[in-house]
Scaffold this motif. Structure first.
Motif, PDB file in Angstrom:
ATOM      1  N   GLN A 190       0.286 -19.482 -29.716  1.00 50.81           N
ATOM      2  CA  GLN A 190       1.058 -19.025 -29.646  1.00 50.81           C
ATOM      3  C   GLN A 190       1.377 -17.424 -28.959  1.00 50.81           C
ATOM      4  OE1 GLN A 190       1.380 -17.549 -33.903  1.00 50.81           O
ATOM      5  NE2 GLN A 190       2.843 -18.791 -34.992  1.00 50.81           N
ATOM      6  N   ALA A 191       2.781 -16.914 -28.793  1.00 47.11           N
ATOM      7  CA  ALA A 191       2.827 -16.089 -27.857  1.00 47.11           C
ATOM      8  C   ALA A 191       1.604 -14.903 -28.444  1.00 47.11           C
ATOM      9  CB  ALA A 191       4.148 -15.846 -27.660  1.00 47.11           C
ATOM     10  N   LYS A 212       2.264 -16.384 -22.667  1.00 44.95           N
ATOM     11  CA  LYS A 212       3.772 -16.841 -22.430  1.00 44.95           C
ATOM     12  C   LYS A 212       4.147 -18.021 -22.450  1.00 44.95           C
ATOM     13  CE  LYS A 212       4.732 -12.095 -19.760  1.00 44.95           C
ATOM     14  NZ  LYS A 212       4.666 -12.100 -18.605  1.00 44.95           N
ATOM     15  N   PRO A 213       5.067 -18.380 -23.005  1.00 47.80           N
ATOM     16  CA  PRO A 213       5.451 -19.843 -23.127  1.00 47.80           C
ATOM     17  C   PRO A 213       5.359 -20.002 -22.085  1.00 47.80           C
ATOM     18  CG  PRO A 213       7.188 -18.861 -24.613  1.00 47.80           C
ATOM     19  CD  PRO A 213       6.149 -17.798 -23.761  1.00 47.80           C
ATOM     20  N   GLU A 214       6.209 -19.658 -20.593  1.00 44.53           N
ATOM     21  CA  GLU A 214       5.653 -19.521 -19.057  1.00 44.53           C
ATOM     22  C   GLU A 214       4.812 -20.548 -18.918  1.00 44.53           C
ATOM     23  OE1 GLU A 214       7.238 -17.043 -20.365  1.00 44.53           O
ATOM     24  OE2 GLU A 214       7.731 -15.521 -19.084  1.00 44.53           O
ATOM     25  N   THR A 237       2.584 -22.662 -20.522  1.00 41.50           N
ATOM     26  CA  THR A 237       2.660 -24.034 -20.866  1.00 41.50           C
ATOM     27  C   THR A 237       2.054 -24.497 -19.738  1.00 41.50           C
ATOM     28  OG1 THR A 237       3.431 -23.518 -22.826  1.00 41.50           O
ATOM     29  CG2 THR A 237       3.112 -25.452 -21.804  1.00 41.50           C
ATOM     30  N   SER A 270       3.471 -21.297 -27.343  1.00 39.80           N
ATOM     31  CA  SER A 270       4.965 -21.735 -28.253  1.00 39.80           C
ATOM     32  C   SER A 270       4.585 -19.663 -28.488  1.00 39.80           C
ATOM     33  CB  SER A 270       4.489 -21.801 -29.611  1.00 39.80           C
ATOM     34  OG  SER A 270       3.422 -21.246 -30.281  1.00 39.80           O
ATOM     35  N   SER A 271       6.863 -19.889 -28.765  1.00 46.25           N
ATOM     36  CA  SER A 271       7.269 -18.822 -28.632  1.00 46.25           C
ATOM     37  C   SER A 271       7.291 -18.445 -30.416  1.00 46.25           C
ATOM     38  CB  SER A 271       9.321 -18.778 -27.527  1.00 46.25           C
ATOM     39  OG  SER A 271       9.367 -19.784 -28.924  1.00 46.25           O
TER      40      SER A 271
END
Length: 123
Positions: A13-14, A87-89, A91, A122-123
């Motif tokens: 998770q984020a 962070k999701p970015e 990924t 994941s966000s």
């Protein structure tokens, strides 16, 4: 010839953390600059972090500076990437790479590459 195998990727998770490992075999990497790169779908492979053979020098992409830490244990022929505050970015598939003794950060200066390990945030 050196073979590199990454491990430690996964789903997080984020805000979470992961530690990637890169185990080298075939010969010692104690005189190699080691780097981490990543590639998200549809994007070019980009530099993340690098460490000189001695560990005295490190360099980070601005996007990860302060959150990621590269380290190495030459006695174990292994390099690590500690990733915090994900962070999701972030990924992407993460790749370990080995260059020569000179400290370099350009992708084309790295001769040996692992197969990559997937990190999904994941966000």
């Amino acid at each position: 010839q050196v073979q590199l195998v990454e491990s430690g990727g996964g789903l997080v998770q984020a805000g979470g953390s992961l530690t990637l490992s890169c185990a080298a075999s075939g010969r010692t990497i104690s005189r190699n600059t080691m780097g981490w790169f990543r590639q998200a779908p549809g994007k070019e492979r980009e530099f993340v972090a690098a460490m000189s053979w001695s560990g005295a020098s490190t360099y980070y992409a601005l996007s990860v500076k302060g959150r990621f830490t590269i380290s190495r244990d030459n006695t174990k022929n292994t390099v690590y990437l500690q990733m915090n505050s994900l962070k999701p970015e972030d990924t992407a598939a993460y790749y370990c790479a080995a260059a020569g003794i000179t400290f370099v950060v350009r992708r084309n200066d790295y001769a040996y590459w692992g197969q990559g390990t997937q990190v999904t945030v994941s966000s």
